[in-house]
Design a protein around this motif. Structure first.
Motif, PDB file in Angstrom:
ATOM      1  N   SER A   5       0.814  -1.205   0.000  1.00  0.00           N
ATOM      2  CA  SER A   5       0.000   0.000   0.000  1.00  0.00           C
ATOM      3  C   SER A   5       0.853   1.263   0.000  1.00  0.00           C
ATOM      4  N   GLN A   6       1.909   1.267   0.820  1.00  0.00           N
ATOM      5  CA  GLN A   6       2.771   2.441   0.890  1.00  0.00           C
ATOM      6  C   GLN A   6       3.546   2.665  -0.398  1.00  0.00           C
ATOM      7  N   GLU A   7       3.903   1.589  -1.068  1.00  0.00           N
ATOM      8  CA  GLU A   7       4.702   1.713  -2.289  1.00  0.00           C
ATOM      9  C   GLU A   7       3.853   1.923  -3.534  1.00  0.00           C
ATOM     10  N   PHE A   8       2.746   1.165  -3.652  1.00  0.00           N
ATOM     11  CA  PHE A   8       1.983   1.163  -4.895  1.00  0.00           C
ATOM     12  C   PHE A   8       0.543   1.654  -4.749  1.00  0.00           C
ATOM     13  N   GLY A   9       0.100   1.925  -3.521  1.00  0.00           N
ATOM     14  CA  GLY A   9      -1.241   2.439  -3.319  1.00  0.00           C
ATOM     15  C   GLY A   9      -2.209   1.399  -2.786  1.00  0.00           C
ATOM     16  N   ALA A  10      -3.267   1.895  -2.131  1.00  0.00           N
ATOM     17  CA  ALA A  10      -4.250   1.013  -1.493  1.00  0.00           C
ATOM     18  C   ALA A  10      -5.007   0.179  -2.515  1.00  0.00           C
ATOM     19  N   ALA A  11      -5.225   0.710  -3.704  1.00  0.00           N
ATOM     20  CA  ALA A  11      -5.965  -0.048  -4.715  1.00  0.00           C
ATOM     21  C   ALA A  11      -5.227  -1.321  -5.089  1.00  0.00           C
ATOM     22  N   THR A  12      -3.905  -1.260  -5.104  1.00  0.00           N
ATOM     23  CA  THR A  12      -3.116  -2.456  -5.409  1.00  0.00           C
ATOM     24  C   THR A  12      -3.101  -3.417  -4.235  1.00  0.00           C
ATOM     25  N   SER A  13      -2.883  -2.890  -3.020  1.00  0.00           N
ATOM     26  CA  SER A  13      -2.816  -3.774  -1.855  1.00  0.00           C
ATOM     27  C   SER A  13      -4.155  -4.466  -1.590  1.00  0.00           C
ATOM     28  N   ASP A  14      -5.252  -3.791  -1.896  1.00  0.00           N
ATOM     29  CA  ASP A  14      -6.567  -4.411  -1.710  1.00  0.00           C
ATOM     30  C   ASP A  14      -6.812  -5.541  -2.703  1.00  0.00           C
ATOM     31  N   GLY A  15      -6.008  -5.593  -3.760  1.00  0.00           N
ATOM     32  CA  GLY A  15      -6.191  -6.623  -4.772  1.00  0.00           C
ATOM     33  C   GLY A  15      -5.145  -7.710  -4.748  1.00  0.00           C
ATOM     34  N   ILE A  16      -4.396  -7.850  -3.634  1.00  0.00           N
ATOM     35  CA  ILE A  16      -3.372  -8.891  -3.561  1.00  0.00           C
ATOM     36  C   ILE A  16      -4.020 -10.270  -3.640  1.00  0.00           C
ATOM     37  N   LEU A  17      -3.587 -11.061  -4.614  1.00  0.00           N
ATOM     38  CA  LEU A  17      -4.148 -12.392  -4.847  1.00  0.00           C
ATOM     39  C   LEU A  17      -3.281 -13.513  -4.292  1.00  0.00           C
ATOM     40  N   LEU A  18      -1.969 -13.277  -4.258  1.00  0.00           N
ATOM     41  CA  LEU A  18      -1.050 -14.357  -3.919  1.00  0.00           C
ATOM     42  C   LEU A  18       0.254 -13.772  -3.404  1.00  0.00           C
ATOM     43  N   ILE A  19       0.766 -14.342  -2.311  1.00  0.00           N
ATOM     44  CA  ILE A  19       2.144 -14.080  -1.922  1.00  0.00           C
ATOM     45  C   ILE A  19       2.867 -15.425  -1.918  1.00  0.00           C
ATOM     46  N   GLN A  20       4.119 -15.388  -2.307  1.00  0.00           N
ATOM     47  CA  GLN A  20       4.856 -16.619  -2.575  1.00  0.00           C
ATOM     48  C   GLN A  20       6.311 -16.413  -2.203  1.00  0.00           C
ATOM     49  N   SER A  21       6.969 -17.475  -1.777  1.00  0.00           N
ATOM     50  CA  SER A  21       8.401 -17.403  -1.509  1.00  0.00           C
ATOM     51  C   SER A  21       9.113 -18.535  -2.216  1.00  0.00           C
ATOM     52  N   GLY A  22      10.412 -18.372  -2.420  1.00  0.00           N
ATOM     53  CA  GLY A  22      11.229 -19.479  -2.872  1.00  0.00           C
ATOM     54  C   GLY A  22      11.535 -20.393  -1.706  1.00  0.00           C
ATOM     55  N   ALA A  23      12.267 -21.460  -1.973  1.00  0.00           N
ATOM     56  CA  ALA A  23      12.619 -22.405  -0.914  1.00  0.00           C
ATOM     57  C   ALA A  23      13.492 -21.723   0.125  1.00  0.00           C
ATOM     58  N   SER A  24      13.128 -21.903   1.396  1.00  0.00           N
ATOM     59  CA  SER A  24      13.857 -21.249   2.483  1.00  0.00           C
ATOM     60  C   SER A  24      14.002 -22.208   3.656  1.00  0.00           C
ATOM     61  N   PRO A  25      15.224 -22.323   4.214  1.00  0.00           N
ATOM     62  CA  PRO A  25      15.414 -23.184   5.380  1.00  0.00           C
ATOM     63  C   PRO A  25      14.849 -22.571   6.656  1.00  0.00           C
ATOM     64  N   GLY A  26      14.624 -21.272   6.657  1.00  0.00           N
ATOM     65  CA  GLY A  26      14.044 -20.573   7.797  1.00  0.00           C
ATOM     66  C   GLY A  26      12.949 -19.647   7.322  1.00  0.00           C
TER      67      GLY A  26
ATOM     68  N   SER B   5      11.836  -7.617  -0.507  1.00  0.00           N
ATOM     69  CA  SER B   5      13.057  -8.229   0.006  1.00  0.00           C
ATOM     70  C   SER B   5      13.445  -7.622   1.340  1.00  0.00           C
ATOM     71  N   GLN B   6      13.946  -8.478   2.239  1.00  0.00           N
ATOM     72  CA  GLN B   6      14.404  -8.008   3.536  1.00  0.00           C
ATOM     73  C   GLN B   6      15.870  -7.586   3.444  1.00  0.00           C
ATOM     74  N   GLN B   7      16.156  -6.435   4.014  1.00  0.00           N
ATOM     75  CA  GLN B   7      17.519  -5.938   4.103  1.00  0.00           C
ATOM     76  C   GLN B   7      17.746  -5.470   5.535  1.00  0.00           C
ATOM     77  N   GLY B   8      18.383  -6.330   6.331  1.00  0.00           N
ATOM     78  CA  GLY B   8      18.537  -6.025   7.749  1.00  0.00           C
ATOM     79  C   GLY B   8      17.183  -6.053   8.436  1.00  0.00           C
ATOM     80  N   ARG B   9      16.818  -4.930   9.063  1.00  0.00           N
ATOM     81  CA  ARG B   9      15.519  -4.832   9.738  1.00  0.00           C
ATOM     82  C   ARG B   9      14.524  -4.052   8.898  1.00  0.00           C
ATOM     83  N   SER B  10      14.773  -3.977   7.597  1.00  0.00           N
ATOM     84  CA  SER B  10      13.911  -3.222   6.700  1.00  0.00           C
ATOM     85  C   SER B  10      13.495  -4.083   5.513  1.00  0.00           C
ATOM     86  N   TRP B  11      12.514  -3.599   4.773  1.00  0.00           N
ATOM     87  CA  TRP B  11      12.034  -4.290   3.585  1.00  0.00           C
ATOM     88  C   TRP B  11      12.005  -3.318   2.423  1.00  0.00           C
ATOM     89  N   THR B  12      12.374  -3.783   1.246  1.00  0.00           N
ATOM     90  CA  THR B  12      12.251  -2.985   0.035  1.00  0.00           C
ATOM     91  C   THR B  12      11.236  -3.642  -0.874  1.00  0.00           C
TER      92      THR B  12
END
Length: 229
Positions: free
Chosen positions: A26-47, A71-78
């Protein structure tokens, strides 16, 4: 719109950015986009995953989808845009994710999957996560593909993101033997019934291949691991 946005999270456990993903989008692309999130996905991760791929309805082009990589960078996300169009998803979830209904994070469902793996005598090394809606009632579900050290899928679970109930589970070490029955004998009626039940499970697994890349190397899952007619 900025090309990327650095978002500082107040919680010390910043890696657990599941419902917060909607706020980031929402902060990056607007509420209209965040309200339409259909799927979140990750690659293989051991943690806990340090990168999520987000697919949302394009608020400006009907029938199309936009993708962002978070993407996570330290204690932040981009958050960065990474494509748009009508072919980003192989299959489209029936409704956007209601993040207010997401009560369990990836950390929580990993613990549930770990307990289920112990019960099924299965060992895994990493997990691919997906969060989406897969039913008309709009209930969000986690889809977890459990992989061994060689990257082969050894288990798959669907877990309610609201209650933590396992709605579906499938394990490689519990698949049926090759067609022909035990030791090549002619299959009995019970075998055919078991195969029908297995086909239902396979269909449930394939339904969660929302993107072409989801478990591409083992797309047919047990049909590749265990030959069946």
């Amino acid at each position: 719109m900025k090309s990327s946005l650095l978002i500082l999270l107040a919680s010390a456990a910043t890696a657990l950015a599941n419902p917060e993903i909607a706020s980031i989008v929402s902060q990056e692309f607007g509420a209209a986009t965040s309200d339409g999130i259909l799927l979140i996905q990750s690659g293989a991760s051991p943690g806990e995953p340090e990168q999520w791929y987000v697919y949302a309805r394009d608020p400006f082009r009907q029938g199309e989808v936009v993708r962002a990589d978070i993407s996570q960078q330290g204690r932040s996300w981009t958050a960065k845009p990474n494509g748009a169009g009508a072919r980003l998803l192989r299959a489209t979830p029936p409704a956007p994710i209601a993040f207010s209904r997401v009560k369990l994070r990836s950390y929580d469902v990993r613990a549930i999957a770990s307990r289920a793996a112990v019960e099924s005598k299965t060992t895994f090394s990493s997990i691919e996560y997906q969060l989406a809606v897969n039913s008309p009632n709009g209930a969000p579900e986690w889809g977890l593909a459990l992989l061994d050290g060689a990257g082969v899928e050894v288990g798959f679970l669907l877990i309610s993101a609201e209650t933590g109930v396992i709605n579906h589970q499938q394990w490689a070490n519990q698949a049926l033997p090759p067609s022909g029955g035990v030791f090549g004998n002619k299959p009995q009626a019970g075998d055919r019934g078991s195969r029908a039940a297995q086909d239902v499970k396979d269909a449930a697994r394939r339904a969660w291949n929302w993107t072409e890349g989801a478990r591409k190397e083992t797309k047919s899952f047990f049909k590749e691991l265990f030959s069946r007619d």
